[in-house]
Design a protein around this motif. Structure first.
Motif, PDB file in Angstrom:
ATOM      1  N   GLY B 287       0.813  -1.204   0.000  1.00  0.00           N
ATOM      2  CA  GLY B 287       0.000   0.000   0.000  1.00  0.00           C
ATOM      3  C   GLY B 287       0.842   1.248   0.000  1.00  0.00           C
ATOM      4  O   GLY B 287       2.051   1.222   0.154  1.00  0.00           O
ATOM      5  N   SER B 288       0.195   2.335  -0.156  1.00  0.00           N
ATOM      6  CA  SER B 288       0.929   3.598  -0.193  1.00  0.00           C
ATOM      7  C   SER B 288       1.181   4.071   1.218  1.00  0.00           C
ATOM      8  O   SER B 288       0.606   3.594   2.177  1.00  0.00           O
ATOM      9  N   THR B 290       0.288   6.648   2.621  1.00  0.00           N
ATOM     10  CA  THR B 290      -0.808   7.329   3.296  1.00  0.00           C
ATOM     11  C   THR B 290      -1.963   6.391   3.640  1.00  0.00           C
ATOM     12  O   THR B 290      -2.944   6.799   4.216  1.00  0.00           O
ATOM     13  N   ALA B 291      -1.826   5.143   3.284  1.00  0.00           N
ATOM     14  CA  ALA B 291      -2.934   4.231   3.590  1.00  0.00           C
ATOM     15  C   ALA B 291      -3.089   4.094   5.093  1.00  0.00           C
ATOM     16  O   ALA B 291      -2.117   4.032   5.830  1.00  0.00           O
ATOM     17  N   SER B 292      -4.313   4.024   5.566  1.00  0.00           N
ATOM     18  CA  SER B 292      -4.507   3.845   7.006  1.00  0.00           C
ATOM     19  C   SER B 292      -4.123   2.412   7.361  1.00  0.00           C
ATOM     20  O   SER B 292      -4.318   1.508   6.570  1.00  0.00           O
TER      21      SER B 292
END
Lengths: 178, 772
Positions: B287-288, B290-292
């Motif tokens: 994931g990136s 900023t992914a939660s």
């Protein structure tokens, strides 16, 4: 009350256009919204939904489980949208589209402006992420179902989703005041 | 129920607000599409490999319904003798089905306008018959009193028991619940049956239990009955071994179906960006930045529980079926001996082909109904016994996939669909009696209504799916006997749309306005042009129409119906919710008595007392800008003037309670809106209990409400009970499957997956909690 999908699809598989139209009537507005967010324009969305519906009618015998009609026709729509996006990339339309996506309304209502930013941001997502995101937020499918529809691993679905949330997050107001 | 992340919710809600702006033009309307489909040829089935029979959303079953297009020659008032034909031998059945198959393989273009309008069906009334009064099934009449007072299953007809996910016999609670387990690193659901010993109601204990493990084959319990010392668990037997299951190996991609698919990977290259995982195999998706953490799987409210994954590795694909997952072949029951509640002993298993099981229990007789589609495209239709005849299995007699004997199969005169109604009768308490199974080719059992002596099954009518057929069976004797078939305009909502009283059958339907189109060659066909209207029909013991009231609430449709003796109450909805009170005292002349218009709609109606209806539904919640779950009390003592006594939104009741972890409720709904059994009603103790699922800006919650009602002062929230939630390795929240309430004497129980909480029924203070 529902006209039972089992019955409608059965009829449709025998060539009954009435029955197919009934089943279609239960999903077409959702399909349209999905296509609209995927492609960015009303005209393209209408074309896509129409193409998908006609293709669905033609190959409806391949639908083995009538209860899965909605997911099945969604999957066809996703493929249709993908095709159109590819065509656009080839003809370089997409870049222009992103810069001047039409506003939903002429009056600059704050809420709609906000929503429009979201809509444009969705259009800016890579198609693979966009199509999956919209299946989740508009189609209402979970990652396993999306994986089945697109024949990709559920894990890939989840990664695409989390990346797209990350990109869109900044555009959504914290207190959801829309 | 899964908890969506806040991100997902915001995106979803934002887009939801735009829905009204984003609507298609007439170009996409169903009517326009229909005309565009003219002349479009359908592709033949593209399938390879072995098909198996299955069910459930996303199953890989290859059941196709072949339908015959025949000019409709329908007898309006069929005589008993020439109605349903008993098959003399299997050949009669094979011939009927082979005929269907042949007709389906014919030219499809002919079908588009080749049908004639359905025969001579009219809504004219038959002459009124003098029917002797049959015993009235008073709904809500008290049963013979026990010394115990305890919660019983809400029934439509007294004396006709219905299965439920929890059962209470005044001494013990029987519960089907769900738990999460991990198989091959993947979280999946599995189900279990638990007996909770409440012989000392204030001190419940866990007694015996049975777990149904998730796997390639198995049983999923849905609901149950108890009878004498037996517990009958109804569910689905599934077998996934014949079909490749996909989902455990993230790299594997099943081969695509060339007739339908384009290959996913090859063409993806044009639309993926360089950091897209599908570009490089082996990417595990971190994931990136900023992914939660623990990105959740967004799942909207109304989706049913996710199907459990099976744990085996991917097998080489035999048939590239479109969907994977549970492949449920049969429905059936497992019967346990519960004379010792600490030790559930399995006595017997019974299975029958088909799905959509409906069951009833009357005086120890279990009626088991399923619908079975014949796969006309099965590879091995050379073996027609195998392919065309439904089968049953019974551990008591040792029968395993035994074809139903030809003598027990009947064929409808108008077989338009390769569908059987399969009806079995078991005597639970007399084990010397074998199960009787009957099958009828041509009945697709869309709904059932069961009275004490008669069973009514609705079916679709081909060429006329704007009408509904009703097949009546007498169940006075062990072997059900066909009585008659009736037909009415419109479609039925659910079992509550039907009722039997004084020998007459009453049915409420919503019908579509249709128009007749004539093609160039003079053939006519009926097409729905949108628009609905609502009706009540009364049929006599022979299913002949003797009374009707049509044209109620045009443009609306029925959301709930409730019959009680000489009255019918209908709720229809478009924007406002008329509650109609209809007088049926004279069955040949039903009369609309009164009407009450209120915003919103009730989906389930319970008798709070003899003259008061409690409605559970959705109302238009202006403060929150959408519909939300709503309770209403209606006074129907004067049918000419129904009065709304009280109404309250669940969300308002909850917010007024001032809990800190719920704020800004967006959306609420309850299973009590669509399930009659989900509501707990104890008017003596002033308890209305129902589950509520709540969406606020932070997430999703499952609660159970205890609401009090007063005809003058309205509804008050007496208690708000939380449910526990579990998480999986993704940090993904699952809500509960089970969220119900019941009581024994002075103890109130709240039951969720794995947790029993119990309270004093008078002051609602908590006594304790038991995990199971």
């Amino acid at each position: 009350m529902e006209l039972h999908y089992d019955t409608l699809i059965g009829h449709a598989q025998n060539g009954d256009t009435d029955a197919f139209a009934q089943a279609y009537s239960m999903v077409y507005e959702d399909l349209y919204r999905y296509a609209f967010y995927s492609l960015g324009s009303k005209a393209d969305a209408e074309d896509a939904v129409q193409d998908a519906a006609i293709e669905a009618f033609k190959c409806i015998k391949n639908l083995k489980n009538p209860q899965a009609f909605r997911a099945w026709i969604y999957a066809i729509l996703v493929r249709t949208c993908k095709k159109r996006i590819k065509e656009r990339i080839k003809s370089r339309e997409l870049q222009n589209q992103q810069q001047s996506a039409p506003f939903l309304t002429d009056d600059f209502d704050d809420r709609l402006l906000e929503a429009d930013r979201l809509r444009n941001a969705i259009l800016l997502l890579p198609a693979a992420e966009r199509l999956v995101l919209l299946l989740a937020v508009k189609g209402g499918y979970n990652s396993t179902e999306i994986g089945k529809m697109l024949k990709i691993p559920a894990g890939s679905v989840r990664s695409r989703l989390s990346r797209s949330y990350g990109k869109l997050k900044d555009l959504i107001k914290e207190d959801n005041q829309l | 129920m899964k908890k969506e992340t806040p991100d997902f919710n915001r995106i979803k809600d934002t887009l939801l607000r735009l829905d009204d702006q984003i609507t298609p033009s007439g170009e996409l309307s169903p009517g326009t599409l229909r005309f565009k489909l003219n002349g479009k040829k359908q592709n033949k089935l593209s399938g390879k490999g072995k098909f198996s029979i299955g069910m459930v959303a996303c199953a890989t079953a290859a059941i196709l319904v072949g339908l015959v297009v025949v000019p409709s020659i329908q007898a309006l008032l069929p005589k008993k003798t020439d109605f349903v034909v008993e098959a003399k031998n299997y050949d009669a059945v094979y011939n009927a089905i082979d005929k269907l198959k042949k007709q389906q393989e014919g030219s499809l273009l002919d079908n588009l306008f080749g049908r004639t309008k359905s025969g001579n069906f009219t809504n004219d009334l038959a002459p009124a018959q003098q029917e002797g009064a049959v015993s009235n099934d008073k709904t809500g009449a008290p049963e013979s009193s026990d010394s115990n007072s305890y919660g019983k299953t809400n029934l439509q007809v007294e004396g006709v028991d219905e299965a439920d996910i929890i059962k209470n016999d005044g001494k013990n609670l029987y519960v089907i619940s769900r738990e999460t387990v991990k198989i091959n690193e993947q979280v999946t659901f599995q189900y279990k049956l638990t007996v909770l010993d409440c012989s000392d109601p204030k001190n419940p204990k866990k007694a015996g239990s049975v777990t149904y493990p998730a796997g390639k084959t198995g049983f999923i319990p849905n609901e149950m009955f108890f009878s004498g010392s037996s517990l009958i668990v109804i569910g689905n037997f599934y077998d996934n071994t014949a079909v490749p299951y996909y989902g455990t190996d993230e790299k594997a991609v099943p081969p695509s179906d060339p007739d339908v698919d384009e290959p996913e990977r090859a063409d993806d290259s044009a639309v993926t960006t360089k950091d897209d995982p599908d570009r490089s195999e082996g990417y595990t998706g971190t994931g990136s930045a900023t992914a939660s953490p623990g990105s959740a799987d967004p799942v909207p409210a109304d989706k049913p529980a996710e199907e459990p994954a099976t744990g085996a590795a991917v097998e080489p694909a035999i048939a590239p079926d479109y969907y994977y997952g549970y492949n449920t072949s049969k429905v059936g029951c497992i019967i346990y001996d519960i004379s010792d509640i600490n030790q559930l002993t399995e006595l017997r298993r019974f299975e029958q082909d088909g799905w959509n099981a409906s069951t009833r229990l009357i005086n120890g007789r279990l009626y088991f109904i399923s619908t079975y589609y014949v796969n006309l495209y099965a590879k091995d239709t050379e073996d027609r016994l195998e392919a065309y005849i439904p089968k049953v299995s019974d551990t008591k007699t040792g029968a395993e996939d035994l074809p139903i004997p030809a003598g027990n199969i009947s064929i409808m005169p108008e077989v338009s669909s390769s569908t059987y109604l399969v009806l079995s009768v078991l005597d639970i308490n007399d084990s010397s009696r074998d199960i009787y199974t009957k099958a009828i080719l041509g009945v697709d059992a869309t709904n059932i209504y069961c009275a004490k002596e008669n069973l009514y099954i609705t079916k679709s009518v081909y060429n006329d799916y704007y009408k509904t057929g009703i097949v009546k069976f007498s169940i006075k004797d062990f072997i059900p006997e066909f009585v008659a078939e009736g037909k009415v305009d419109g479609q039925v909502l659910n079992q509550f749309s039907m009722d039997e009283y004084n020998g007459n059958f009453r049915i409420a339907t919503t019908s579509y306005t249709t128009e007749t189109f004539t093609s160039k060659d003079g053939n006519t066909t009926s097409v729905s042009v949108g628009g609905t209207t609502n009706n009540v029909y009364i049929l006599n013991g022979n299913m002949e129409l003797i009374g009707k009231l049509e044209g109620l609430a045009p443009t609306e449709r029925i959301y709930s119906a409730r019959f009680k003796e000489n009255m019918a109450y209908l709720v229809t909805y478009r924007q406002t919710d008329p509650l109609f009170a209809i007088d049926l005292t004279d069955p040949t002349a039903p009369k609309l008595m009164g009407e009450l218009k209120i915003p919103g709609f009730s989906e389930q109606m319970h008798f709070y007392d003899d003259t008061t209806l409690l409605g559970v539904g959705q109302g238009e919640d202006e403060t929150r800008g959408r519909t939300n779950v709503k309770l209403s009390l209606f006074d129907v003592s004067d049918p000419k003037q129904p009065v709304e006594l009280a109404t309250a939104f669940g969300a308002d009741l909850i917010e007024a309670a001032g809990l800190t972890d719920i704020s800004g409720i967006n959306y609420t709904y309850s299973t009590a809106q669509y399930s009659f059994k989900a509501l707990l009603l104890n008017t003596e103790k002033n308890i209305i209990g129902l589950d509520v699922t709540i969406y606020d800006s932070n997430g999703t919650y499952n609660y159970y409400l205890i609401v009090g009602a007063d005809k003058t002062n309205g509804f008050t929230l007496r208690k708000l009970l939380k449910t526990e939630q579990t998480t999986d390795t993704y940090g993904y929240y699952y809500g509960v499957m089970l969220n119900r309430g019941t009581y024994i004497n002075d103890t109130l129980y709240h039951i969720t997956d794995g947790v029993l909480s119990y309270y004093d029924i008078n002051n609602l203070s908590q006594i304790g909690k038991l995990e199971f």
